[in-house]
Design a protein around this motif. Structure first.
Motif, PDB file in Angstrom:
ATOM      1  N   ILE A   1       1.281  -0.968  -0.091  1.00  0.00           N
ATOM      2  CA  ILE A   1      -0.001   0.269   0.191  1.00  0.00           C
ATOM      3  C   ILE A   1       1.148   1.085  -0.054  1.00  0.00           C
ATOM      4  N   TYR A   2       1.974   1.249   1.131  1.00  0.00           N
ATOM      5  CA  TYR A   2       2.626   2.647   1.301  1.00  0.00           C
ATOM      6  C   TYR A   2       3.841   2.733  -0.140  1.00  0.00           C
ATOM      7  N   SER A   3       3.988   1.279  -0.867  1.00  0.00           N
ATOM      8  CA  SER A   3       5.327   1.170  -1.522  1.00  0.00           C
ATOM      9  C   SER A   3       5.435   1.857  -2.559  1.00  0.00           C
ATOM     10  N   GLY A   4       6.241   2.988  -3.135  1.00  0.00           N
ATOM     11  CA  GLY A   4       6.563   3.412  -4.051  1.00  0.00           C
ATOM     12  C   GLY A   4       7.506   2.451  -5.430  1.00  0.00           C
ATOM     13  N   THR A   5       7.960   1.300  -5.001  1.00  0.00           N
ATOM     14  CA  THR A   5       7.861   1.248  -6.178  1.00  0.00           C
ATOM     15  C   THR A   5       6.900   0.399  -6.458  1.00  0.00           C
ATOM     16  N   MET A   6       5.934  -0.487  -6.474  1.00  0.00           N
ATOM     17  CA  MET A   6       5.004  -1.111  -6.390  1.00  0.00           C
ATOM     18  C   MET A   6       3.913   0.548  -6.889  1.00  0.00           C
ATOM     19  N   SER A   7       4.024   1.392  -6.923  1.00  0.00           N
ATOM     20  CA  SER A   7       3.071   2.448  -7.347  1.00  0.00           C
ATOM     21  C   SER A   7       3.383   2.646  -8.743  1.00  0.00           C
ATOM     22  N   ALA A   8       4.568   2.615  -9.465  1.00  0.00           N
ATOM     23  CA  ALA A   8       5.591   2.549 -10.349  1.00  0.00           C
ATOM     24  C   ALA A   8       4.931   1.389 -10.582  1.00  0.00           C
ATOM     25  N   ALA A   9       4.282   0.210 -10.963  1.00  0.00           N
ATOM     26  CA  ALA A   9       3.928  -0.929 -11.180  1.00  0.00           C
ATOM     27  C   ALA A   9       2.815  -1.001 -11.621  1.00  0.00           C
ATOM     28  N   LEU A  10       2.443  -0.127 -10.661  1.00  0.00           N
ATOM     29  CA  LEU A  10       0.230   0.005 -10.668  1.00  0.00           C
ATOM     30  C   LEU A  10       0.333   0.565 -12.096  1.00  0.00           C
ATOM     31  N   GLU A  11       1.238   1.769 -11.101  1.00  0.00           N
ATOM     32  CA  GLU A  11       1.083   2.815 -12.637  1.00  0.00           C
ATOM     33  C   GLU A  11       0.778   2.962 -14.618  1.00  0.00           C
ATOM     34  N   ALA A  12       1.707   1.973 -14.420  1.00  0.00           N
ATOM     35  CA  ALA A  12       1.782   1.356 -15.905  1.00  0.00           C
ATOM     36  C   ALA A  12       1.176   0.712 -16.045  1.00  0.00           C
ATOM     37  N   GLY A  13       0.345  -0.537 -14.856  1.00  0.00           N
ATOM     38  CA  GLY A  13      -0.729  -1.462 -14.885  1.00  0.00           C
ATOM     39  C   GLY A  13      -1.731  -0.816 -15.767  1.00  0.00           C
ATOM     40  N   ILE A  14      -2.324   0.276 -14.949  1.00  0.00           N
ATOM     41  CA  ILE A  14      -3.351   1.062 -15.589  1.00  0.00           C
ATOM     42  C   ILE A  14      -3.193   1.809 -16.463  1.00  0.00           C
ATOM     43  N   GLU A  15      -2.292   2.210 -17.369  1.00  0.00           N
ATOM     44  CA  GLU A  15      -1.536   2.332 -18.694  1.00  0.00           C
ATOM     45  C   GLU A  15      -1.745   0.850 -19.303  1.00  0.00           C
TER      46      GLU A  15
END
Length: 258
Positions: free
Chosen positions: A111-125
């Motif tokens: 939930i807090y991870s910047g690493t995973m936020s980048a991966a999730l942003e890519a997934g959203i796109e």
């Protein structure tokens, strides 16, 4: 000759971190790479994006002999992915890999991870994406044992794709390669941080607070990321960015909300 995949690389520990340099080394053996990463550590930023400040993204040279391009971004990990896809690459990459993070992103840490936020942003796109983390917070962590797993998991995603709306959260235990037993696809453990704020006083007499906490895992399941990691396995958790609690919809529709 088959065309090499285009790989976007990012992280949250900063563009000079040892983890991302290891990730670059591995990805160069798989495809053509472009690196867009924060110019300073952005750990625990979650999915923050820059909206009230100027955003800079400048060419960056780490190795003068490298043939790939790198960019240093003043923003968050999610900003890096947005800028890469909309301004730098000219097309969607075939995959986005984020990390290798210095420290765990298992369980609630996702939930807090910047690493995973980048991966999730890519997934959203609509881009297949993986976040990689090593359970070692040291600046000088040894990432050698990560390499074969990072390579094989990335190659499998490129070959098979991922289900729509899903990205992978991969955590690697802090063990020598010969000590890692393999990989396990598993669920996120139900665990949490029990936190406290250490109240202190500055030399000027002003109160300030330092966050402390203890990670508590009360999940006894043997199908979780925490179990896998504690037993010497690399954990692979499929993560979705649809946060809808689908199981609760029917219950809420039975309420009188008029």
């Amino acid at each position: 000759m088959a065309k090499k995949p285009l790989i976007l690389i990012t992280n949250d520990d900063g563009i000079t971190a040892k983890g991302i340099r290891t990730l670059i080394e591995v990805m160069k053996t798989i495809g053509d790479i472009v690196v867009v990463a924060p110019n300073k550590p952005q750990s625990a930023m979650g999915h923050a994006i820059t909206i009230n400040d100027t955003l800079y993204c400048d060419p960056f040279v780490f190795d003068p002999e490298a043939i790939h391009k790198e960019y240093s971004c003043s923003g968050t990990p999610a900003d890096c992915v947005k800028l890469a896809t909309q301004q730098i690459l000219g097309r969607k990459p075939d995959i986005c890999v984020s990390g290798i993070n210095h420290g765990s992103n298992s369980s609630i840490n996702v939930i807090y991870s910047g690493t995973m936020s980048a991966a999730l942003e890519a997934g959203i796109e609509g881009i297949p994406a993986i976040g990689f983390s090593l359970l070692d917070y040291s600046e000088h962590a040894d990432f050698e044992a990560c390499k074969p797993f990072v390579k094989s998991i990335t190659e499998r995603v490129l070959q098979n794709g991922l289900p729509k709306g899903v990205v992978l959260n991969v955590n690697i235990p802090k063990l020598p390669l010969e000590g890692i037993k393999g990989t396990k696809v598993c669920r996120q453990a139900k665990a949490m941080w029990v936190e406290d704020f250490d109240k202190r006083k500055s030399p000027q007499g002003r109160d300030y607070y330092w966050l402390t906490g203890e990670f508590v895992n009360e999940d006894k399941g043997e199908d979780t990321d925490e179990w896998a990691l504690s037993h010497g396995f690399v954990s692979i958790v499929p993560v979705q960015f649809d946060l809808t609690a689908h199981h609760a919809i029917q219950e809420l529709t039975n309420w009188d909300l008029s």
